[in-house]
Motif scaffolding. Sequence first.
Motif, PDB file in Angstrom:
ATOM      1  N   UNK A  74      17.114  -7.417 -11.141  1.00 51.71           N
ATOM      2  CA  UNK A  74      17.193  -8.740 -10.523  1.00 51.71           C
ATOM      3  C   UNK A  74      17.657  -8.659  -9.065  1.00 51.71           C
ATOM      4  N   UNK A  75      17.865  -7.457  -8.579  1.00 50.88           N
ATOM      5  CA  UNK A  75      18.338  -7.282  -7.217  1.00 50.88           C
ATOM      6  C   UNK A  75      17.209  -7.180  -6.214  1.00 50.88           C
ATOM      7  N   UNK A  76      17.493  -6.535  -5.094  1.00 54.38           N
ATOM      8  CA  UNK A  76      16.526  -6.420  -4.004  1.00 54.38           C
ATOM      9  C   UNK A  76      15.265  -5.695  -4.466  1.00 54.38           C
ATOM     10  N   UNK A  77      14.137  -6.063  -3.900  1.00 47.43           N
ATOM     11  CA  UNK A  77      12.860  -5.436  -4.253  1.00 47.43           C
ATOM     12  C   UNK A  77      12.241  -4.754  -3.032  1.00 47.43           C
ATOM     13  N   UNK A  78      11.284  -3.876  -3.303  1.00 55.02           N
ATOM     14  CA  UNK A  78      10.529  -3.166  -2.287  1.00 55.02           C
ATOM     15  C   UNK A  78       9.038  -3.386  -2.510  1.00 55.02           C
ATOM     16  N   UNK A  79       8.262  -3.227  -1.443  1.00 57.71           N
ATOM     17  CA  UNK A  79       6.804  -3.223  -1.569  1.00 57.71           C
ATOM     18  C   UNK A  79       6.321  -1.786  -1.621  1.00 57.71           C
ATOM     19  N   UNK A  80       5.399  -1.522  -2.530  1.00 55.37           N
ATOM     20  CA  UNK A  80       4.796  -0.207  -2.670  1.00 55.37           C
ATOM     21  C   UNK A  80       3.301  -0.337  -2.398  1.00 55.37           C
ATOM     22  N   UNK A  81       2.798   0.464  -1.461  1.00 57.47           N
ATOM     23  CA  UNK A  81       1.369   0.463  -1.152  1.00 57.47           C
ATOM     24  C   UNK A  81       0.649   1.433  -2.083  1.00 57.47           C
ATOM     25  N   UNK A  82      -0.406   0.959  -2.728  1.00 61.07           N
ATOM     26  CA  UNK A  82      -1.199   1.797  -3.633  1.00 61.07           C
ATOM     27  C   UNK A  82      -2.659   1.716  -3.232  1.00 61.07           C
ATOM     28  N   UNK A  83      -3.408   2.726  -3.643  1.00 64.80           N
ATOM     29  CA  UNK A  83      -4.835   2.771  -3.335  1.00 64.80           C
ATOM     30  C   UNK A  83      -5.604   3.195  -4.571  1.00 64.80           C
ATOM     31  N   UNK A  84      -6.909   2.955  -4.537  1.00 61.06           N
ATOM     32  CA  UNK A  84      -7.742   3.294  -5.703  1.00 61.06           C
ATOM     33  C   UNK A  84      -9.162   3.589  -5.262  1.00 61.06           C
ATOM     34  N   UNK A  85      -9.730   4.630  -5.835  1.00 53.47           N
ATOM     35  CA  UNK A  85     -11.187   4.801  -5.876  1.00 53.47           C
ATOM     36  C   UNK A  85     -11.572   4.715  -7.343  1.00 53.47           C
ATOM     37  N   UNK A  86     -12.314   3.683  -7.661  1.00 58.46           N
ATOM     38  CA  UNK A  86     -12.640   3.418  -9.057  1.00 58.46           C
ATOM     39  C   UNK A  86     -13.629   4.444  -9.599  1.00 58.46           C
ATOM     40  N   UNK A  87     -13.649   4.580 -10.887  1.00 57.12           N
ATOM     41  CA  UNK A  87     -14.585   5.466 -11.567  1.00 57.12           C
ATOM     42  C   UNK A  87     -16.001   5.245 -11.068  1.00 57.12           C
ATOM     43  N   UNK A  88     -16.714   6.347 -10.844  1.00 53.64           N
ATOM     44  CA  UNK A  88     -18.095   6.253 -10.392  1.00 53.64           C
ATOM     45  C   UNK A  88     -19.023   5.759 -11.495  1.00 53.64           C
ATOM     46  N   UNK A  89     -18.567   5.782 -12.734  1.00 55.43           N
ATOM     47  CA  UNK A  89     -19.379   5.341 -13.868  1.00 55.43           C
ATOM     48  C   UNK A  89     -18.441   4.751 -14.913  1.00 55.43           C
TER      49      UNK A  89
END
Length: 505
Positions: A74-89
């Motif tokens: 319930x305390x301070x929060x952070x932002x986390x940057x994430x990335x994705x390359x989705x499955x080709x199939x």
Amino acid sequence: MKRISVLGLVFLSVAALGPAADAPVPSSRSGGGDGLDRFRNQSVDWGMCADASLTASGTECAHLTVPLDHGRPRGRTLRIAVSRIASADPARRRGILQTSPGGPGARGLGMPADLRRVMSPEVAAAYDIIGMDTRGLGGSTPVGCGLGRSSWLLYAPGAGRAEFGASVRLSREDARRCWRNAPELVPHLSTRNIARDVDLVRAVLGERRTSWFGQSYGTVLGATYAQMFPRRVDRLILDSAPDPAEYPLRMVRRQGPANEGALDDLARWAASRDGLYGLGTTPAAVRAGIERVIGRAAQEPIRIGGHRISGHELPLLLYLSLVDDQANPEVAGILRVLRDAADGHAVTVPPVLRATLDLMFAGPGSDQAADYAAQLAMICADAAVPRDLGHYRRAVERSRLSQPVFGPLTHAPFPCAFWEQEPLQPLIPIGNKVPALQIQATGDPRTTYPSGLRMHRAMRASRLVTLPARAHTVYLSHPDDCVRRTVDTYLLHGTLPAGDTRCPG
């Protein structure tokens, strides 16, 4: 030459890590009343990345919210940057593959595209590949220590007492800046907290289990995740691992003799090509010439590429250059340019040397300064180091005889010696039977082969693939068909080698 981070203990029991390692996993998004469900149940909105080159590679980006302190949701929060390359199939998709490029302090949003370029089409179809800028870094909430080009990272202690004192002052100032500018954040950038962030990403993406590809420091993070959440691991790949019990201080010190060996290896290579590079006809002559250039730089800095390289910076430049034997031609060319510049001749600066110098001498506000701040805070959040300055002076002096080029650099006082408090979440001991595939090069100058063997023993169900080469981060950076076939087979079919294997190289 690739961009490589310069870096590489007190333990608490696994029972103190929050959810017990053997705790059941009720569902992908439920945590059993630990107060974190509001984080697990957040939505992820994939969209364009801030870096246009990532978007052009097919990468999508998003931000997630995580608690600063997982024990106080319930305390301070952070932002986390994430990335994705989705499955080709999507019809052949089997899950997610989370990744780490290492460091600590290496940005990870581009890791999915890097892996996608190397892995087979069948493996690319099997996974959504996930990258992350860890807390404190890049697109995530930054640590913001305000460090710059005068930082300890750049400075190898010289021969005199005054020069050692300068190294101490730089280390102390780096520590003070981090605590002055980010006192709430720096205590919480530990590997254990990052592993908890990794698990929240898994849960947000709706996966009961996750696969992992980590290289260099990313192997420490992966092994820590396996130790904390063994039942949530699907397939685990550790590429170029250190001994987790030696990280970070002893790991960095082992890099001294390892890099001296890499320099000897380069000298042998260059001596056999003296007609091309003119560095000397014997390995001893090549090495002696390099040491003379360092000595001259200590007396009069070498002016090159708009920078002045002294005897304090030149060891780091060499350290950054010797990672992989594939770069021998580039490195030999750089050494010839440095020698000619030290002689006062006009030189043409090779692009790779110019880029490395610009990276080394990046000033305050640069991406490199920000990444170094995150790296430093992560290291100091993970492990206590000696605070006695005499310890470092003695270590530097002992190293000089057998490690004349790299000993002072790798034995210099850590800024962690001046950290305001001991780690809140120190590294946990690694020792488990989670199946894993480990890749290690015999001549790795960063995470040495003997150290990698100790990770292999700690991960008791792992299989080791050995490559006879001077290389670090093998799968991505050192093309070898044997290694890539073994990794792709494991990711696709879950099949580990029957025993430890050695690729021909």
